[in-house]
Enzyme design. Structure first.
Site, PDB file in Angstrom:
ATOM      1  N   SER A   1       0.850  -1.198   0.000  1.00 33.89           N
ATOM      2  CA  SER A   1       0.000   0.000   0.000  1.00 33.89           C
ATOM      3  C   SER A   1       0.884   1.246   0.000  1.00 33.89           C
ATOM      4  O   SER A   1       1.753   1.358  -0.864  1.00 33.89           O
ATOM      5  CB  SER A   1      -0.928  -0.070   1.221  1.00 33.89           C
ATOM      6  OG  SER A   1      -1.814   1.010   1.221  1.00 33.89           O
TER       7      SER A   1
ATOM      8  N   HIS B   1      -2.815  -0.829  -3.215  1.00 39.10           N
ATOM      9  CA  HIS B   1      -3.913   0.126  -3.029  1.00 39.10           C
ATOM     10  C   HIS B   1      -3.632   1.378  -3.854  1.00 39.10           C
ATOM     11  O   HIS B   1      -2.559   1.956  -3.763  1.00 39.10           O
ATOM     12  CB  HIS B   1      -4.052   0.538  -1.561  1.00 39.10           C
ATOM     13  CG  HIS B   1      -4.436  -0.587  -0.672  1.00 39.10           C
ATOM     14  ND1 HIS B   1      -4.138  -0.620   0.652  1.00 39.10           N
ATOM     15  CD2 HIS B   1      -5.104  -1.731  -0.927  1.00 39.10           C
ATOM     16  CE1 HIS B   1      -4.601  -1.735   1.187  1.00 39.10           C
ATOM     17  NE2 HIS B   1      -5.196  -2.434   0.242  1.00 39.10           N
TER      18      HIS B   1
ATOM     19  N   ASP C   1      -4.722  -4.128   6.178  1.00 36.54           N
ATOM     20  CA  ASP C   1      -5.137  -5.056   5.122  1.00 36.54           C
ATOM     21  C   ASP C   1      -3.991  -6.035   4.854  1.00 36.54           C
ATOM     22  O   ASP C   1      -2.828  -5.643   4.838  1.00 36.54           O
ATOM     23  CB  ASP C   1      -5.468  -4.255   3.849  1.00 36.54           C
ATOM     24  CG  ASP C   1      -6.203  -5.100   2.812  1.00 36.54           C
ATOM     25  OD1 ASP C   1      -6.749  -6.158   3.188  1.00 36.54           O
ATOM     26  OD2 ASP C   1      -6.231  -4.683   1.643  1.00 36.54           O
TER      27      ASP C   1
END
Lengths: 289, 190
Positions: free
Chosen positions: B12, B39, B132
């Site tokens: 991310s 992401h 996540d």
């Protein structure tokens, strides 16, 4: 076989039986849905209800109507907005509508219309492009009755209006989006022109067939939830439903490339995933625009 | 040495730079597919793919729905879609709700790959600013796969690697500058 592998295999068998049961009892056919996605959705419901396994879930499906309705909602992804992917609508306006307007009568089909946002978007677009109500019939279908009811009501939370308005403008809207809705404190009711030309009805792409000859079909973000077999089956349904030269609009991440129908369509917009059914040689002269 | 059949990577915040370090170290003949969730904002385009393509020996592309996952190819989840893998090794996209505020979500990819590849999977969590990937990595371990985390002190943002280390007793913790070669070695069965 390792413990985990055996557990996963048993789970697969239980899920298969569950889908078979759902089909036998209610006619809802999810047997050819994309497996990974389907499993995620069912696992979500299983955990939410505190069920131990899918065999238990099958029993609940057979005996508990409220649970069935809940599961059907879980299994249909209803993420949609008005003028979603505005550049697609801009392309439709520019590259598709001029062709459609050469037909004396237009039949347009939104397959998997969910809560109706894209249907109403096209109503507005057709109106702005001066397609009169006498010249068009719009069909909007979904397998889920609850979702269809919502679509018919055309009431959306007020929070979405800002986004819809921005989309409308990016899509090349010719007027003011505010002209097309009535606002309340918490919600807006969309009142688009041509609304009386929309026929909402239940239709299941997995099990139902052709019902009219279409000039354009919208099926956006539906095919990604089907496996290859069902994708091909639905593509055949669309191919058979379209007139020669008819248009097909898919979602931005859906393509004909991995289906059996890749060479039966011309590409109108690569990025927009807009396709056009090739004309058979024998039809080439009669209907050219 | 185990014979791995696929690799999944979750990354991310800080991922752009980190992937630019790791992926160029993978060799062209990589005998397995690499699936990556990075992401991104829903509107970001194919910039990351183009950037990596210019630097990598392996092929890099955005994942397409129903596309078969092939060895020697790195597939990136497209912005705003979850990426999953099917039992027949074909890729699948979905617009399901965000998971961990994210679409694509690392957990979604990891969980689906864990069940398809079992002990044949390598799962990697790298730099990032949320949790996540932690749950997904735990699932990979539960299904017998190998778990790898970027050493948090070498991560631009250490929240995601730390969350993964908290959730899983991982097999390997590897600093960024050695991660690419390490993954390459695992993939080549060395």
């Amino acid at each position: 076989m390792s413990d985990i592998a055996e557990r996963l295999e048993n789970e697969r068998i239980e899920i298969q039986l569950l889908l078979e049961g759902l089909f036998l009892k209610y006619g809802h056919d999810f047997r050819d849905y994309a497996g990974a996605h389907l499993k995620r959705r069912m696992e979500y419901r299983k955990l939410a209800e505190g069920l131990d396994n899918y065999a238990e879930m099958l029993h609940k499906i057979l005996y508990d109507q409220a649970f069935l309705q809940q599961l059907l909602l879980d299994l249909s992804i209803n993420i949609t907005e008005m003028f979603r992917d505005p550049w697609v609508y801009a392309k439709i306006r520019k590259a598709v509508v001029p062709h459609l307007k050469t037909y004396p009568f237009i039949r347009s089909w939104h397959a998997g219309c969910s809560t109706g946002q894209e249907v109403y978007s096209m109503c507005i677009l057709f109106h702005e492009e001066e397609v009169s109500g006498k010249r068009i019939q719009i069909y909007a279908t979904d397998f889920n009755d609850l979702v269809l009811d919502k679509a018919r009501q055309a009431i959306f939370p007020i929070e979405v209006v800002k986004e819809y308005t921005a989309n409308y403008q990016k899509a090349g809207g010719l007027s003011s989006f505010a002209e097309y809705y009535t606002a309340d404190y918490e919600s807006v009711k969309i009142n688009p022109p041509l609304r009386d030309r929309v026929l909402f009805s239940a239709h299941n792409l997995a099990t139902d067939g052709v019902f009219a000859e279409m000039n354009i079909i919208f099926c956006r973000n539906v095919l990604i939830y089907f496996n290859k077999e069902l994708q091909n089956k639905v593509m055949k349904l669309f191919y058979d439903s379209l007139c020669p030269g008819g248009f097909l609009c898919l979602g931005p991440k859906e393509s004909l490339r991995f289906t059996d129908y890749a060479d039966k369509f011309d590409i109108v917009g690569e990025k927009e995933r807009i396709y056009r059914k090739k004309r058979g040689l024998h039809q080439g002269l009669s209907n050219e625009q | 040495m185990a014979n791995y059949r696929a690799m999944v990577i979750g990354v991310s915040a800080g991922g752009f730079k980190a992937l630019s370090v790791v992926l160029p170290q993978l060799q062209r003949e990589l005998p397995l597919p690499v699936l990556i969730v990075q992401h991104l904002s829903p509107v970001s385009d194919t910039y990351l793919v183009d950037h990596l393509r210019q630097r990598c020996a392996v092929k890099v592309k955005l994942a397409e729905d129903k596309e078969p996952a092939e060895a020697g190819v790195v597939y990136l989840a497209p912005p705003d879609y979850h990426l999953l893998i099917e039992a027949d090794y074909s890729l699948a996209l979905s617009l399901e709700n965000r998971v961990n505020y994210s679409r694509p979500s690392i957990d979604v990819l990891f969980a689906s790959a864990a069940e398809v590849f079992l002990e044949g999977l390598i799962g990697v969590v790298m730099t990032g600013a949320n949790a996540d990937g932690a749950e997904g990595l735990a699932r990979i371990q539960e299904c017998g796969g190998l778990t790898v985390v970027q050493a948090p002190e070498t991560a631009e943002v250490n929240i995601m690697p730390l969350a993964a280390l908290e959730a899983v007793a991982v097999d390997h913790i590897v600093p960024l500058d050695r991660l690419g070669r390490f993954l390459n070695m695992l993939a080549m069965g060395q």
